[in-house]
Design a protein around this motif. Structure first.
Motif, PDB file in Angstrom:
ATOM      1  N   ASP A 242      34.849  33.153  43.839  1.00  0.00           N
ATOM      2  CA  ASP A 242      34.968  34.495  43.224  1.00  0.00           C
ATOM      3  C   ASP A 242      35.698  35.492  44.371  1.00  0.00           C
ATOM      4  O   ASP A 242      35.788  36.783  43.773  1.00  0.00           O
ATOM      5  CB  ASP A 242      33.712  35.024  43.082  1.00  0.00           C
ATOM      6  CG  ASP A 242      32.921  34.403  41.878  1.00  0.00           C
ATOM      7  OD1 ASP A 242      31.770  34.084  42.075  1.00  0.00           O
ATOM      8  OD2 ASP A 242      33.532  33.651  40.978  1.00  0.00           O
ATOM      9  N   ASP A 243      36.437  35.058  45.497  1.00  0.00           N
ATOM     10  CA  ASP A 243      37.143  35.786  46.273  1.00  0.00           C
ATOM     11  C   ASP A 243      38.688  35.735  45.421  1.00  0.00           C
ATOM     12  O   ASP A 243      39.004  35.105  44.727  1.00  0.00           O
ATOM     13  CB  ASP A 243      37.343  35.056  47.487  1.00  0.00           C
ATOM     14  CG  ASP A 243      36.617  35.308  48.563  1.00  0.00           C
ATOM     15  OD1 ASP A 243      36.758  34.773  49.780  1.00  0.00           O
ATOM     16  OD2 ASP A 243      35.617  36.145  48.264  1.00  0.00           O
ATOM     17  N   LYS A 244      39.184  37.204  45.469  1.00  0.00           N
ATOM     18  CA  LYS A 244      40.477  37.373  45.009  1.00  0.00           C
ATOM     19  C   LYS A 244      41.304  37.803  46.442  1.00  0.00           C
ATOM     20  O   LYS A 244      41.185  38.582  47.140  1.00  0.00           O
ATOM     21  CB  LYS A 244      40.545  38.597  44.152  1.00  0.00           C
ATOM     22  CG  LYS A 244      41.954  39.086  43.626  1.00  0.00           C
ATOM     23  CD  LYS A 244      41.661  40.262  42.881  1.00  0.00           C
ATOM     24  CE  LYS A 244      41.040  40.103  41.449  1.00  0.00           C
ATOM     25  NZ  LYS A 244      41.460  41.405  40.675  1.00  0.00           N
ATOM     26  N   GLY A 245      42.342  36.819  46.245  1.00  0.00           N
ATOM     27  CA  GLY A 245      43.563  36.931  47.327  1.00  0.00           C
ATOM     28  C   GLY A 245      44.553  37.952  46.618  1.00  0.00           C
ATOM     29  O   GLY A 245      44.828  37.969  45.483  1.00  0.00           O
ATOM     30  N   SER A 246      45.401  38.720  47.568  1.00  0.00           N
ATOM     31  CA  SER A 246      46.125  39.497  47.070  1.00  0.00           C
ATOM     32  C   SER A 246      47.460  40.083  48.066  1.00  0.00           C
ATOM     33  O   SER A 246      46.745  40.177  49.254  1.00  0.00           O
ATOM     34  CB  SER A 246      45.613  40.850  46.291  1.00  0.00           C
ATOM     35  OG  SER A 246      44.793  41.618  47.304  1.00  0.00           O
TER      36      SER A 246
END
Lengths: 113, 114
Positions: A54-58
């Motif tokens: 559920d981590d979001k990298g950006s």
């Protein structure tokens, strides 16, 4: 063993179009997931990463969300630019399984003005 | 230096000759990887060093390929009796031990076997 599958390229888009590059993975442990980018004539560099579900990298307008339930890490950008033309590689690292950094085959993106 | 350094940047060799490629990782990085990238292709894993553990050599394509690493420092990739199909860019990367850390890549050695 661990593996990464990403969509075949090349992908050609017009400037300001929406981008999705699909990536799915197979891993025995709980890997960290990465997108690397290789601009023309340059070396590979990290674009973004996510280390748990559920981590979001950006970074640079690109995003990818670690989806454990679908074992996916799709790369998205809402509005691509000509300067985004590059080859994009999805990768995983599973040190708990003593697995080296495993890459997908890469997807070449060309953005035209 | 601050980054991963590879030498030479370009190497042209005759078929049948041996070549040695060098990689200087970032200081303190315990993990070191070698990959091969043929023209227009993805990254092909060759070998992985992690600290004092036995290296993962599962990606080496033949017994003509070998690699060594001195402690947590320099690594050399040796290709014996080079063949034309060995022509590619050879990439080295290093990282910290933890799996959630990124790998930093060198600029690569472009090998051409004629």
């Amino acid at each position: 063993g661990d593996s990464v599958t990403q969509m075949e390229g090349p992908v050609t888009l017009s400037e300001e179009a929406f981008l999705t590059i699909n990536c799915t993975y197979t891993a025995t442990g709980y890997p960290s997931l990465f997108w690397y980018v290789q601009y023309p004539g340059e070396g590979l560099q990290l674009l973004l990463k996510a280390t748990k579900a559920d981590d979001k990298g950006s970074n640079k307008g690109f995003e990818a969300t670690y989806r454990k339930e679908t074992t996916s890490f799709h790369l998205e950008k809402g509005s691509v630019q000509v300067s985004d033309s590059a080859v994009y590689f999805c990768a995983l690292s599973d040190r708990a399984g003593n697995t080296p950094l495993v890459f997908g085959k890469g997807t070449r993106l060309s953005v035209i003005a | 230096g601050a980054g991963v350094s590879q030498s030479p940047s370009n190497k042209v060799t005759e078929k049948g000759k041996d070549v040695e490629l060098r990689c200087d990782p970032i200081s303190g990085h315990t993990a070191l990887y070698w990959y091969r990238q043929r023209l227009g292709q993805g990254l092909e894993f060759l070998i992985y060093f992690q600290g004092n553990s036995a290296p993962d050599k599962s990606g080496l394509p033949s017994d003509r390929f070998s690699a060594e690493r001195t402690g947590e420092s320099v690594s050399t990739l040796t290709i014996q009796r080079t063949q034309q199909e060995d022509s590619a860019v050879y990439l080295c990367a290093s990282s910290l031990q933890e799996s959630n850390t990124e790998a930093f890549f060198g600029q690569g050695t472009r090998l051409t076997v004629v």
